[in-house]
Structures are given as structure tokens and as C-alpha cells.
Scaffold this motif. Structure first.
Motif, PDB file in Angstrom:
ATOM      1  N   ALA A 101       0.830  -1.206   0.000  1.00 54.51           N
ATOM      2  CA  ALA A 101       0.000   0.000   0.000  1.00 54.51           C
ATOM      3  C   ALA A 101       0.863   1.255   0.000  1.00 54.51           C
ATOM      4  CB  ALA A 101      -0.931   0.000   1.219  1.00 54.51           C
ATOM      5  N   VAL A 102       1.905   1.253   0.831  1.00 56.63           N
ATOM      6  CA  VAL A 102       2.808   2.409   0.883  1.00 56.63           C
ATOM      7  C   VAL A 102       3.517   2.593  -0.457  1.00 56.63           C
ATOM      8  CG1 VAL A 102       4.930   3.307   1.934  1.00 56.63           C
ATOM      9  CG2 VAL A 102       3.121   2.360   3.378  1.00 56.63           C
ATOM     10  N   ASP A 103       3.915   1.487  -1.091  1.00 56.86           N
ATOM     11  CA  ASP A 103       4.548   1.567  -2.410  1.00 56.86           C
ATOM     12  C   ASP A 103       3.604   2.229  -3.417  1.00 56.86           C
ATOM     13  OD1 ASP A 103       6.833   0.382  -1.511  1.00 56.86           O
ATOM     14  OD2 ASP A 103       6.398  -1.608  -2.349  1.00 56.86           O
ATOM     15  N   ARG A 104       2.314   1.889  -3.351  1.00 58.26           N
ATOM     16  CA  ARG A 104       1.359   2.482  -4.279  1.00 58.26           C
ATOM     17  C   ARG A 104       1.205   3.982  -4.017  1.00 58.26           C
ATOM     18  NH1 ARG A 104      -2.878   0.907  -7.718  1.00 58.26           N
ATOM     19  NH2 ARG A 104      -1.545  -0.948  -7.965  1.00 58.26           N
ATOM     20  N   VAL A 105       1.164   4.357  -2.737  1.00 58.19           N
ATOM     21  CA  VAL A 105       1.053   5.781  -2.394  1.00 58.19           C
ATOM     22  C   VAL A 105       2.282   6.542  -2.880  1.00 58.19           C
ATOM     23  CG1 VAL A 105       0.991   7.433  -0.482  1.00 58.19           C
ATOM     24  CG2 VAL A 105      -0.470   5.409  -0.429  1.00 58.19           C
ATOM     25  N   ARG A 106       3.453   5.957  -2.649  1.00 62.33           N
ATOM     26  CA  ARG A 106       4.684   6.622  -3.084  1.00 62.33           C
ATOM     27  C   ARG A 106       4.733   6.738  -4.607  1.00 62.33           C
ATOM     28  NH1 ARG A 106       8.785   3.438   1.036  1.00 62.33           N
ATOM     29  NH2 ARG A 106       8.395   4.755   2.857  1.00 62.33           N
ATOM     30  N   SER A 107       4.255   5.715  -5.307  1.00 63.15           N
ATOM     31  CA  SER A 107       4.227   5.760  -6.756  1.00 63.15           C
ATOM     32  C   SER A 107       3.299   6.874  -7.240  1.00 63.15           C
ATOM     33  CB  SER A 107       3.759   4.408  -7.310  1.00 63.15           C
ATOM     34  OG  SER A 107       3.652   4.451  -8.720  1.00 63.15           O
ATOM     35  N   ALA A 108       2.144   6.990  -6.582  1.00 63.56           N
ATOM     36  CA  ALA A 108       1.201   8.045  -6.950  1.00 63.56           C
ATOM     37  C   ALA A 108       1.786   9.423  -6.648  1.00 63.56           C
ATOM     38  CB  ALA A 108      -0.114   7.855  -6.187  1.00 63.56           C
ATOM     39  N   GLU A 109       2.490   9.531  -5.504  1.00 65.71           N
ATOM     40  CA  GLU A 109       3.113  10.803  -5.155  1.00 65.71           C
ATOM     41  C   GLU A 109       4.204  11.172  -6.151  1.00 65.71           C
ATOM     42  OE1 GLU A 109       4.432  10.157  -1.186  1.00 65.71           O
ATOM     43  OE2 GLU A 109       2.492  10.719  -0.291  1.00 65.71           O
ATOM     44  N   ALA A 110       4.963  10.172  -6.593  1.00 63.05           N
ATOM     45  CA  ALA A 110       6.023  10.424  -7.569  1.00 63.05           C
ATOM     46  C   ALA A 110       5.421  10.923  -8.878  1.00 63.05           C
ATOM     47  CB  ALA A 110       6.839   9.161  -7.805  1.00 63.05           C
ATOM     48  N   ALA A 111       4.321  10.314  -9.308  1.00 63.88           N
ATOM     49  CA  ALA A 111       3.657  10.752 -10.531  1.00 63.88           C
ATOM     50  C   ALA A 111       3.141  12.172 -10.373  1.00 63.88           C
ATOM     51  CB  ALA A 111       2.511   9.804 -10.872  1.00 63.88           C
ATOM     52  N   SER A 112       2.588  12.453  -9.182  1.00 67.20           N
ATOM     53  CA  SER A 112       2.093  13.801  -8.926  1.00 67.20           C
ATOM     54  C   SER A 112       3.227  14.820  -8.947  1.00 67.20           C
ATOM     55  CB  SER A 112       1.387  13.833  -7.562  1.00 67.20           C
ATOM     56  OG  SER A 112       0.939  15.133  -7.261  1.00 67.20           O
ATOM     57  N   ARG A 113       4.382  14.432  -8.362  1.00 70.76           N
ATOM     58  CA  ARG A 113       5.533  15.350  -8.360  1.00 70.76           C
ATOM     59  C   ARG A 113       6.013  15.613  -9.783  1.00 70.76           C
ATOM     60  NH1 ARG A 113       7.045  12.389  -3.725  1.00 70.76           N
ATOM     61  NH2 ARG A 113       8.430  11.066  -4.965  1.00 70.76           N
ATOM     62  N   ARG A 114       5.974  14.585 -10.636  1.00 67.51           N
ATOM     63  CA  ARG A 114       6.381  14.792 -12.026  1.00 67.51           C
ATOM     64  C   ARG A 114       5.432  15.764 -12.729  1.00 67.51           C
ATOM     65  NH1 ARG A 114       7.502   9.186 -11.707  1.00 67.51           N
ATOM     66  NH2 ARG A 114       5.470   8.653 -12.624  1.00 67.51           N
ATOM     67  N   ASP A 115       4.136  15.627 -12.444  1.00 73.41           N
ATOM     68  CA  ASP A 115       3.166  16.540 -13.054  1.00 73.41           C
ATOM     69  C   ASP A 115       3.393  17.970 -12.572  1.00 73.41           C
ATOM     70  OD1 ASP A 115       2.017  14.434 -14.374  1.00 73.41           O
ATOM     71  OD2 ASP A 115       0.379  14.164 -12.928  1.00 73.41           O
ATOM     72  N   VAL A 116       3.638  18.104 -11.256  1.00 76.12           N
ATOM     73  CA  VAL A 116       3.876  19.436 -10.695  1.00 76.12           C
ATOM     74  C   VAL A 116       5.141  20.040 -11.282  1.00 76.12           C
ATOM     75  CG1 VAL A 116       4.465  20.690  -8.585  1.00 76.12           C
ATOM     76  CG2 VAL A 116       2.614  19.005  -8.565  1.00 76.12           C
ATOM     77  N   ALA A 117       6.184  19.220 -11.396  1.00 76.25           N
ATOM     78  CA  ALA A 117       7.454  19.711 -11.940  1.00 76.25           C
ATOM     79  C   ALA A 117       7.274  20.178 -13.378  1.00 76.25           C
ATOM     80  CB  ALA A 117       8.507  18.612 -11.877  1.00 76.25           C
ATOM     81  N   TYR A 118       6.475  19.443 -14.135  1.00 71.35           N
ATOM     82  CA  TYR A 118       6.227  19.827 -15.537  1.00 71.35           C
ATOM     83  C   TYR A 118       5.506  21.176 -15.589  1.00 71.35           C
ATOM     84  CZ  TYR A 118       4.347  19.858 -20.251  1.00 71.35           C
ATOM     85  OH  TYR A 118       4.013  20.227 -21.516  1.00 71.35           O
ATOM     86  N   GLU A 119       4.490  21.327 -14.729  1.00 76.05           N
ATOM     87  CA  GLU A 119       3.730  22.579 -14.723  1.00 76.05           C
ATOM     88  C   GLU A 119       4.614  23.753 -14.293  1.00 76.05           C
ATOM     89  OE1 GLU A 119       0.323  22.034 -12.274  1.00 76.05           O
ATOM     90  OE2 GLU A 119      -0.576  20.520 -13.583  1.00 76.05           O
ATOM     91  N   GLN A 120       5.445  23.535 -13.289  1.00 77.42           N
ATOM     92  CA  GLN A 120       6.312  24.608 -12.819  1.00 77.42           C
ATOM     93  C   GLN A 120       7.342  24.987 -13.876  1.00 77.42           C
ATOM     94  OE1 GLN A 120       7.899  23.081  -9.139  1.00 77.42           O
ATOM     95  NE2 GLN A 120       6.157  23.819  -7.938  1.00 77.42           N
ATOM     96  N   HIS A 121       7.788  23.996 -14.632  1.00 81.35           N
ATOM     97  CA  HIS A 121       8.782  24.259 -15.674  1.00 81.35           C
ATOM     98  C   HIS A 121       8.193  25.083 -16.814  1.00 81.35           C
ATOM     99  CE1 HIS A 121      12.349  23.588 -18.106  1.00 81.35           C
ATOM    100  NE2 HIS A 121      11.572  23.212 -19.122  1.00 81.35           N
TER     101      HIS A 121
END
Length: 201
Positions: A101-121
Motif C-alpha cells: 500500500a505504501v509503495d502504491r502511495v509513493r508511486s502516486a506521489e512520484a507521478a504527482s511530483r512529475r506533473d507538478v514539476a512539468y507545470e512549474q517548468h
């Protein structure tokens, strides 16, 4: 939710054994030998608790269904690695479930961080918001790093209580411990966590 392999079709335990509850350790041993009936009984006895834990961590029922399926796949594949001298069968199952479950949450958070990084860029950053996000990210990294300094039992209790959202009584039940022991592990873990991070220094 369909277990693997064909766990929903298993025969229930009967008689005195059913009244006393199934021997999860014994069912794991039989599963390790490829006994699908034993695995079915193991699934029937633990699926609701496993799924409940996963839902509490993932907080998304659709994803929780997938993660629960992954948990039982892992249990089927790794059942031969269960060692009763290192803890109860339920604790072993819950540990796998929590990790998945924690792995899934971390995976989702990583995807979210990539989306945020793209938007900020691709836009002019708000410097105040960016600084705040950076600070929060730094704090999260410090906490994750500090968790590695806890003992296994302390980390397990802390993750269930504070990341899984369970009460002390629920943590005790999930880990098959007396409530007092669960509270002690959580308290000692928090003290060690605080000292490692350096809060109050």
C-alpha cells in the motif's frame, strides 16, 4: 475482487478448527507447497482485514482493490518465506499489505511530483509557494530518513498509527499485540524519531 489463484472458490474450515479460527501459519505452509485449497482458506480468513488496511493507507477504493490483489499474489509467491519464529502469520501478512500500500502511495506521489514539476517548468513560478513546497519536501525527506533509524517493530507500529491512521487499539489488533505493548512501541518510536530529526534542539 478476485483472489489468486481461485481463492474465492475454496472450502471453509469446519468443526472445532473453524470455531477456534484458522491456523494461518499452517495455511501458509500448505500454500507454499502449492495447496490452492489452503490458500483459499487463508484468503477467506484474512481478505477483509488486508483490504481494510490497504484502504486506510491508499484512501482510494479502486486502487485498494488492485493493491489487495497484488498482496495476495505476493503471499502466494512468497508463502514459503514465512518464519513463525519471527512473528505471527497475521503480522507477516499485514506487513506485506502495508508495504504494498505504501509503495502504491509513493508511486502516486512520484507521478504527482512529475506533473507538478512539468507545470512549474512551463510557467512563471510563484516564489513564495515554491519555497513553501521545497520546505515541506525537505521535512518529508527528513522524516523518511529518520524512520530508517527505528527498529523494525517501532517503524511498523509508527507507520500503522501515523501513516495508516490506526488507533493504538487497532494497531495492537493488527500486529497481534497487547495494547500496552503497541503503545510502548509507538511511544519509543516517536521519542527516537524526534531525537533523530532533532526537534526541540
Amino acid at each position: 475482487m478476485q483472489p489468486v489463484p481461485d481463492a474465492a472458490a475454496g472450502a471453509p474450515l469446519a468443526g472445532a478448527a473453524a470455531a477456534a479460527g484458522p491456523d494461518l501459519g499452517g495455511l501458509l505452509k500448505l500454500s507454499a507447497r502449492g495447496d490452492t485449497v489452503a490458500f483459499s482458506q487463508l484468503y477467506d480468513a484474512t481478505a477483509s482485514r488486508i483490504h481494510g488496511l490497504v484502504v486506510r493507507v491508499v484512501r482510494d477504493r479502486a486502487q485498494a482493490e488492485e493493491v489487495t490483489q497484488e498482496v495476495f499474489l505476493e503471499v502466494w509467491r512468497q508463502s514459503g518465506r514465512f518464519d513463525p519464529e519471527r512473528g505471527s502469520a497475521l503480522s507477516w501478512l499485514m506487513t506485506i499489505a502495508h508495504r504494498k500500500a505504501v509503495d502504491r502511495v509513493r508511486s502516486a506521489e512520484a507521478a504527482s511530483r512529475r506533473d507538478v514539476a512539468y507545470e512549474q517548468h512551463n510557467q512563471v513560478p510563484d516564489h513564495d509557494v515554491t519555497a513553501e513546497a521545497a520546505h515541506a519536501s525537505l521535512e518529508a525527506r527528513r522524516v523518511r530518513a529518520a524512520l530508517t533509524h527505528l527498529t523494525t517493530v517501532q517503524r511498523e507500529a509508527i507507520e500503522l498509527a501515523y501513516f495508516g491512521g490506526y488507533t493504538h487499539t487497532e494497531v495492537a489488533a493488527l500486529l497481534d499485540l497487547p495494547v500496552g505493548t503497541a503503545k510502548t512501541r509507538i511511544r519509543d518510536g516517536l521519542i527516537r524519531l524526534r531525537d533523530t530529526i532533532g526537534v526541540g534542539r
